[in-house]
Write an enzyme that holds these catalytic residues in place. Sequence first.
Site, PDB file in Angstrom:
ATOM      1  N   ALA A   9      22.168  -2.440   6.265  1.00 63.18           N
ATOM      2  CA  ALA A   9      22.492  -3.116   4.997  1.00 63.18           C
ATOM      3  C   ALA A   9      22.254  -4.618   5.017  1.00 63.18           C
ATOM      4  O   ALA A   9      22.648  -5.313   4.085  1.00 63.18           O
ATOM      5  CB  ALA A   9      23.952  -2.840   4.627  1.00 63.18           C
ATOM      6  N   ARG A  33      22.954  -4.834  12.384  1.00 67.84           N
ATOM      7  CA  ARG A  33      23.068  -5.598  13.631  1.00 67.84           C
ATOM      8  C   ARG A  33      23.267  -7.085  13.395  1.00 67.84           C
ATOM      9  O   ARG A  33      23.824  -7.782  14.243  1.00 67.84           O
ATOM     10  CB  ARG A  33      21.812  -5.369  14.492  1.00 67.84           C
ATOM     11  N   ASP A  55      24.786  -0.830  15.514  1.00 66.11           N
ATOM     12  CA  ASP A  55      23.407  -0.530  15.873  1.00 66.11           C
ATOM     13  C   ASP A  55      23.312   0.986  15.947  1.00 66.11           C
ATOM     14  O   ASP A  55      23.950   1.619  16.798  1.00 66.11           O
ATOM     15  CB  ASP A  55      23.081  -1.169  17.226  1.00 66.11           C
ATOM     16  N   ASN A  82      19.921   4.606   5.779  1.00 64.15           N
ATOM     17  CA  ASN A  82      18.855   3.690   5.386  1.00 64.15           C
ATOM     18  C   ASN A  82      18.198   2.989   6.573  1.00 64.15           C
ATOM     19  O   ASN A  82      17.041   2.600   6.478  1.00 64.15           O
ATOM     20  CB  ASN A  82      19.427   2.646   4.422  1.00 64.15           C
ATOM     21  N   TYR A 148       5.348   6.496  12.868  1.00 65.92           N
ATOM     22  CA  TYR A 148       6.181   6.217  11.690  1.00 65.92           C
ATOM     23  C   TYR A 148       6.129   7.388  10.710  1.00 65.92           C
ATOM     24  O   TYR A 148       7.165   7.902  10.273  1.00 65.92           O
ATOM     25  CB  TYR A 148       5.734   4.932  10.993  1.00 65.92           C
ATOM     26  N   PRO A 178      10.179   6.799  -0.808  1.00 64.13           N
ATOM     27  CA  PRO A 178       9.464   5.749  -1.553  1.00 64.13           C
ATOM     28  C   PRO A 178       8.051   5.536  -1.029  1.00 64.13           C
ATOM     29  O   PRO A 178       7.751   5.763   0.143  1.00 64.13           O
ATOM     30  CB  PRO A 178      10.323   4.495  -1.306  1.00 64.13           C
ATOM     31  N   GLU A 185      11.916  -6.382   4.061  1.00 64.32           N
ATOM     32  CA  GLU A 185      11.334  -6.892   5.304  1.00 64.32           C
ATOM     33  C   GLU A 185      10.396  -5.884   5.968  1.00 64.32           C
ATOM     34  O   GLU A 185       9.910  -6.118   7.073  1.00 64.32           O
ATOM     35  CB  GLU A 185      12.446  -7.259   6.291  1.00 64.32           C
ATOM     36  N   PHE A 186      10.129  -4.783   5.304  1.00 60.53           N
ATOM     37  CA  PHE A 186       9.397  -3.680   5.920  1.00 60.53           C
ATOM     38  C   PHE A 186       8.070  -4.124   6.537  1.00 60.53           C
ATOM     39  O   PHE A 186       7.817  -3.930   7.729  1.00 60.53           O
ATOM     40  CB  PHE A 186       9.157  -2.578   4.880  1.00 60.53           C
TER      41      PHE A 186
END
Length: 249
Positions: A9, A33, A55, A82, A148, A178, A185-186
């Site tokens: 988050a 984190r 974490d 998430n 990924y 999505p 920040e992906f």
Amino acid sequence: MKTILVTGATAGFGAAFARRFVADGHRVIATGRRVERLAALAGELGERLLPVALDVTDKAAVAGFVDSLPEGWRRIDVLVNNAGLALGLSPAWEADLSDWDTMIATNITGLIHVTRAILPGMVARNDGIILNLGSVAGVYPYPGGHVYGGSKAFVQQFSLNLRADLVGRNIRVTDIEPGMVQGSEFSKVRFGGDDNKAAAVYAGTNAMVPEDIAETAAWLISLPPHVNINRIEMMPTCQANGPFAVKRE
């Protein structure tokens, strides 16, 4: 009012989820984190948000997570898995094995351990919602997507198999998948913090934003309790699945 646990988050989707859920009158346990970002989010959203450092790759911390919460926060009505990331776009034979290990530890192992920690309480109450963040990468392959994409394909199948275990119970599971989303920040994480490479991904597009995904999540948890959306695939209008790749001599 629901109590909602959101992993990852500290930015992007996770922060957007937290803001939307609080605005809708719910309480949010926001984990991640980067404790300074969680503290800032708590300062912004007030007492309806509980910031907790976590974490998801720390198996012991995840296992003891519910018991570590203040007593009034231990009933978790909605879990939003998430936390996740993509690292690198090199072809498989050049990829960094440590990047692969990190993606698997976060996107797969972390997600299943958090789910296993929260699910027994939902089953005991016969009530709950699990939203897993997958990706169109779990359906449509692309060069450099190897681990990924594989990890997100796992999320899709794990979500469907959870529903198979839970059939007849009042516990819903949705895989949110999505496509192109800017404003998180992906891509910056994927390219090791290179802002120029990250920006180039979205150049000339009208991509979705994290708030679009949060809007979808808000809709999902507002549905009647007998309605389960198994998968929801999302793309901006500027994106579509492509034709087959053909290498010609």
